[in-house]
Scaffold this active site. Structure first.
Site, PDB file in Angstrom:
ATOM      1  N   GLU A   7      32.241   4.436  -3.655  1.00  0.00           N
ATOM      2  CA  GLU A   7      33.088   4.051  -4.787  1.00  0.00           C
ATOM      3  C   GLU A   7      32.376   3.126  -5.776  1.00  0.00           C
ATOM      4  O   GLU A   7      32.649   3.142  -6.962  1.00  0.00           O
ATOM      5  CB  GLU A   7      34.354   3.367  -4.240  1.00  0.00           C
ATOM      6  CG  GLU A   7      35.494   3.429  -5.204  1.00  0.00           C
ATOM      7  CD  GLU A   7      36.842   3.295  -4.507  1.00  0.00           C
ATOM      8  OE1 GLU A   7      37.053   3.951  -3.460  1.00  0.00           O
ATOM      9  OE2 GLU A   7      37.670   2.538  -5.018  1.00  0.00           O
ATOM     10  N   ASP A 107      36.371   4.318  -0.771  1.00  0.00           N
ATOM     11  CA  ASP A 107      37.255   3.462   0.015  1.00  0.00           C
ATOM     12  C   ASP A 107      38.295   4.300   0.759  1.00  0.00           C
ATOM     13  O   ASP A 107      38.721   5.344   0.296  1.00  0.00           O
ATOM     14  CB  ASP A 107      37.977   2.448  -0.881  1.00  0.00           C
ATOM     15  CG  ASP A 107      37.037   1.348  -1.329  1.00  0.00           C
ATOM     16  OD1 ASP A 107      35.922   1.275  -0.781  1.00  0.00           O
ATOM     17  OD2 ASP A 107      37.420   0.579  -2.224  1.00  0.00           O
ATOM     18  N   TYR A 325      38.405  -4.461   4.781  1.00  0.00           N
ATOM     19  CA  TYR A 325      39.046  -3.939   3.573  1.00  0.00           C
ATOM     20  C   TYR A 325      40.372  -4.662   3.316  1.00  0.00           C
ATOM     21  O   TYR A 325      41.243  -4.699   4.186  1.00  0.00           O
ATOM     22  CB  TYR A 325      39.287  -2.437   3.759  1.00  0.00           C
ATOM     23  CG  TYR A 325      39.673  -1.747   2.483  1.00  0.00           C
ATOM     24  CD1 TYR A 325      38.817  -1.790   1.388  1.00  0.00           C
ATOM     25  CD2 TYR A 325      40.874  -1.081   2.359  1.00  0.00           C
ATOM     26  CE1 TYR A 325      39.164  -1.187   0.204  1.00  0.00           C
ATOM     27  CE2 TYR A 325      41.233  -0.460   1.175  1.00  0.00           C
ATOM     28  CZ  TYR A 325      40.363  -0.521   0.103  1.00  0.00           C
ATOM     29  OH  TYR A 325      40.710   0.063  -1.079  1.00  0.00           O
TER      30      TYR A 325
END
Ligand SMILES: [Zn+2]
Ligand SMILES: [Zn+2]
Length: 751
Positions: A7, A107, A325
């Protein structure tokens, strides 16, 4: 060659480093970096990073004129995909031509799935062979998906050993949200701006999630305004004690009649006798693992960092490989997490050594209510010395670590004591609380409550009054404003927005001037926008509609509904919403205009206040934004000014002529002299303006601005060699200005 698409560039670089063992070399195409190495089998591998979304939905040409486009046509317009960064699109197409295998490593969430799909479509366009199974070793797909929750070596290696497939339903759910947000945002923003005749940069922004969120803030403000303070009285008495005198409160919490408080006071006599002493132990359980909501809410209430900034910082820390994350709903650690290893490396750091006792027994973490399988709760993936980080990054990392360690810690035990003392015919009480065992608050220091100690008291003990008892006049307070932390929680409860969008939506309310201050206070425009919606377009004011849409998007992700079906339903709803606005546009405009007019009032004039000048009704003279009739320029002036009265207030302040200005504070919290504004330039970041030129907040800014300008001038001077005769040509000459004037005069006569 196997191509790995991530990403961001940062993750491409990290993954290359982990998988190549540091041997990857970097290069660039169309200014986009990529990293290449040869693996143990002699196969070439390459990573390249996107810049988030490479494509976004857009209206096709012909819909851009706000006044000429029929909004029903706009609602039905077939959306197209437009590249948001042309270089990135060119770069991935170029590298895809050489690839014979592809791993999407964006992601791991809905948004990431969609970003992966967008990139994939572009790459298939450049190299269709990637879409076929033919010629692969085992006939499997050439396109794989790597799903990981932390940018650490172990997690990346695990993800690449367990490659998966791209989930189209998940990507489509993300795409449906994008389409719906574009359709709703564009249609309703245009509808309201048309109705109120606000165009250009002055448009009134409306959003599917934004408006009901504004509603939460406005509703509370309305309750506050409707609140009628009710007087009540409280009675206190102070008693002497060998350890020092102490204060007690009458057993009646509030006296609603003054006479009752007076008679209780009259009935109080010295000495008092301790009637009872009771002690109780309280156990407070350690907190549960962090999901996004709890994290942003904690960052806001405990560190004073806004939810939007907290998310930005957390994303940086994730990219650095320091935390997992940060967009997650999960509040239960998965069994796969190496908890023992993490805890032992963390407590080795001096700052976190208070939790070293955790290793003496088996670790048993707390569990929250929600358990999902996509991401773990937010946890530190690496033990780093907080001293290695700076500013808010350091504080956020510490918060995550301390919370993580707290989830394994014992409860906090406090002891509260209450003593009742009879004095004459009246009874008073005193309460104290001390921490017996801090438990988890030893490491999660934010939760530690301060001790409120009381002297040692025994039943039957006699105590002299220290002076006269006293009565305090008080009144009931309105409900308090909603903090940003609480707002995030309320949005989650009502299904407004997602963990990925909530913080951003709140920021938008500030940027558009619908709310200001902390906790957020709605501006009159904000209140008017919401009131207008509630009256004329109720579906936009309440959370139900948008919550229904969120649920439908979940159904797309689960494969139970199609993207076209959901977007289609949404278009139907929009048609009827626009018709409602159109029918009541005149009334709606009046409500909004009135609010905008009231927002021009900034706050009471300090000069008038000090001179004792008020309006005829005794209310303060207010400073307000005024537009000069002749020049059209805006400035701030005092409402106490009268053209025919030389004694009246002549306070004025200049304002920047470009961009939007919003009220930030009625009275500047730095200098306490004048109102403070927020200036939102057409382009660039908003900045705060205190009308008081001498305000400290402005000195700092002026200094920075001067430095910036000096740096810019120096750079320009460097770039530009002086002319041979030494003359400086950086400023336009008088001749240039004269020419321009001549041109303008000529143009004017033509017109
Ligand atoms: Zn004044
Ligand atoms: Zn100030």
């Amino acid at each position: 060659m196997r191509l790995i698409v991530t990403e961001k560039n940062n993750s491409a670089e990290k993954i290359a480093k982990f998988l190549s063992g540091g041997s990857a070399s970097s290069d660039k195409t169309f200014k986009v970096p990529y990293y290449t190495w040869t693996d143990a089998d002699g196969e070439q591998q390459r990573t390249i990073g996107l810049k988030g979304h490479v494509l976004g939905p857009a209206f096709p040409e012909g819909y851009s004129n706000w006044q000429k486009t029929d909004l029903h046509d706009l609602i039905d317009a077939e959306l197209i995909k437009e590249p948001t960064d042309k270089n990135v699109v060119k770069a991935i197409k170029k590298v895809a031509e050489e690839a014979d295998e592809l791993v999407i490593a964006t992601d791991f969430d809905r948004e990431g799935e969609l970003i992966g799909l967008e990139a994939l479509e572009e790459m298939l366009d450049a190299n269709p062979a990637l879409g076929s199974r033919e010629g692969t070793r085992d006939g499997s797909l050439r396109i794989k998906r790597a799903r990981y929750s932390a940018l650490t070596k172990e997690e990346i290696e695990r993800a690449f050993n367990e490659l998966d497939e791209l989930s189209y339903p998940l990507a489509n759910a993300g795409a449906a949200r994008q389409d719906i947000d574009l359709l709703w945002g564009a249609t309703l923003t245009r509808a309201v701006s048309l109705a109120t005749r606000r165009f250009g940069s002055n448009f009134l922004s409306v959003g599917r999630v934004q408006s009901p969120t504004l509603g939460l803030i406005v509703e509370r403000e309305m309750e506050r305004r409707a609140h009628k303070p009710k007087p009540f009285w409280e009675l206190f008495a102070r008693f002497q004690h060998p350890e020092g005198s102490f204060e007690t409160h009458h057993e009646t919490d509030k006296f609603w009649e003054k006479a009752e408080a007076d008679s209780a006071l009259a009935g109080t006599a010295s000495p008092g006798t301790v009637k009872s002493v009771t002690a109780r132990k309280n156990t407070r359980r350690p907190p549960t693992p962090y999901n996004t909501t709890a994290f942003t809410s904690d960052a806001s209430s405990r560190l004073g960092i806004t939810p939007a900034s907290a998310m930005r910082i957390a994303e940086d820390l994730y990219m650095d490989g320091f935390i997992s994350y940060p967009r997650t709903d999960n509040t239960v650690y998965p069994v796969s997490l190496p908890l023992h290893e993490l805890v032992s490396s963390l407590v080795r750091i001096k700052e976190f050594s208070a939790a070293s006792g955790l290793l003496d027994s088996e670790l048993s973490p707390t569990r929250g209510k929600k358990e999902t399988t996509d991401h773990p709760p937010i946890y530190p993936t690496q033990a780093i010395h907080p001293g290695a980080l700076e500013g808010p990054k350091k504080r956020v990392y510490e918060l995550v670590v301390r919370r993580f360690l707290a989830t394994f810690s014992p409860p906090m035990i406090t002891e509260s004591t209450r003593a009742d003392i009879e004095a004459g015919s009246q009874t008073f009480f005193v309460r104290g609380s001390v921490v017996v065992d801090p438990g988890y608050a030893g490491i999660y220091t934010y939760a530690r409550s301060a001790d409120e100690e009381i002297p040692k008291l025994e039943e039957g003990q006699s105590l002299e009054l220290a002076g006269e008892p006293w009565i305090l006049d008080k009144e009931t307070q309105p409900p308090s404003r909603i903090s940003q932390a609480k707002l995030i929680e309320m949005m989650e409860e009502r299904g407004l927005g997602t963990k990925a969008t909530r913080a951003e939506i709140i920021k938008k309310l500030f940027d558009r001037g619908y709310v200001y201050g902390n906790p957020p206070v709605p501006s009159e425009t904000g209140i008017a926008m919401y009131e207008a919606f509630r009256k004329y377009v109720p579906a936009m004011a309440t959370p139900e509609m948008t919550a229904t849409l969120e649920a439908e998007m979940d159904q797309i992700a689960a494969g139970e509904m199609t993207k076209d079906g959901v977007v289609g339903d949404s278009r139907e709803l929009l048609h009827s919403t626009w018709s409602e606005i159109d029918e009541s546009r005149e009334d709606l405009a009046k409500v909004v205009w009135k609010g905008m007019d009231e927002d021009r009032i900034l706050g009471p004039c300090k000069v008038c206040e000090e001179a004792g000048r008020t309006k005829e009704d005794g209310s303060p003279n207010m400073l307000r934004i005024i537009r000069a009739k002749k020049s059209g320029k805006r400035f701030v002036g005092c409402g106490g000014w009268k053209v025919d009265d030389p004694e009246s207030c002549d306070q004025t302040f200049p304002l920047p002529q470009r961009g939007d200005v919003f009220k930030l504070e009625e009275r500047c919290s730095v200098c306490d002299q004048t109102p403070r504004l927020k200036v939102q330039p057409f382009r660039g970041r908003p900045w705060n303006l205190c009308l008081n030129d001498d305000c400290e907040s402005m000195q700092e800014m002026k200094k920075r601005r001067a430095e910036r300008e000096a740096a810019k001038a120096a750079k320009e001077a460097m770039a530009k060699k002086p002319l041979p005769d030494g003359s400086e040509d950086a400023v336009p000459s008088k001749a240039d200005t004269a020419t321009r004037k001549r041109k303008r005069a000529k143009a004017a006569t033509k017109g």
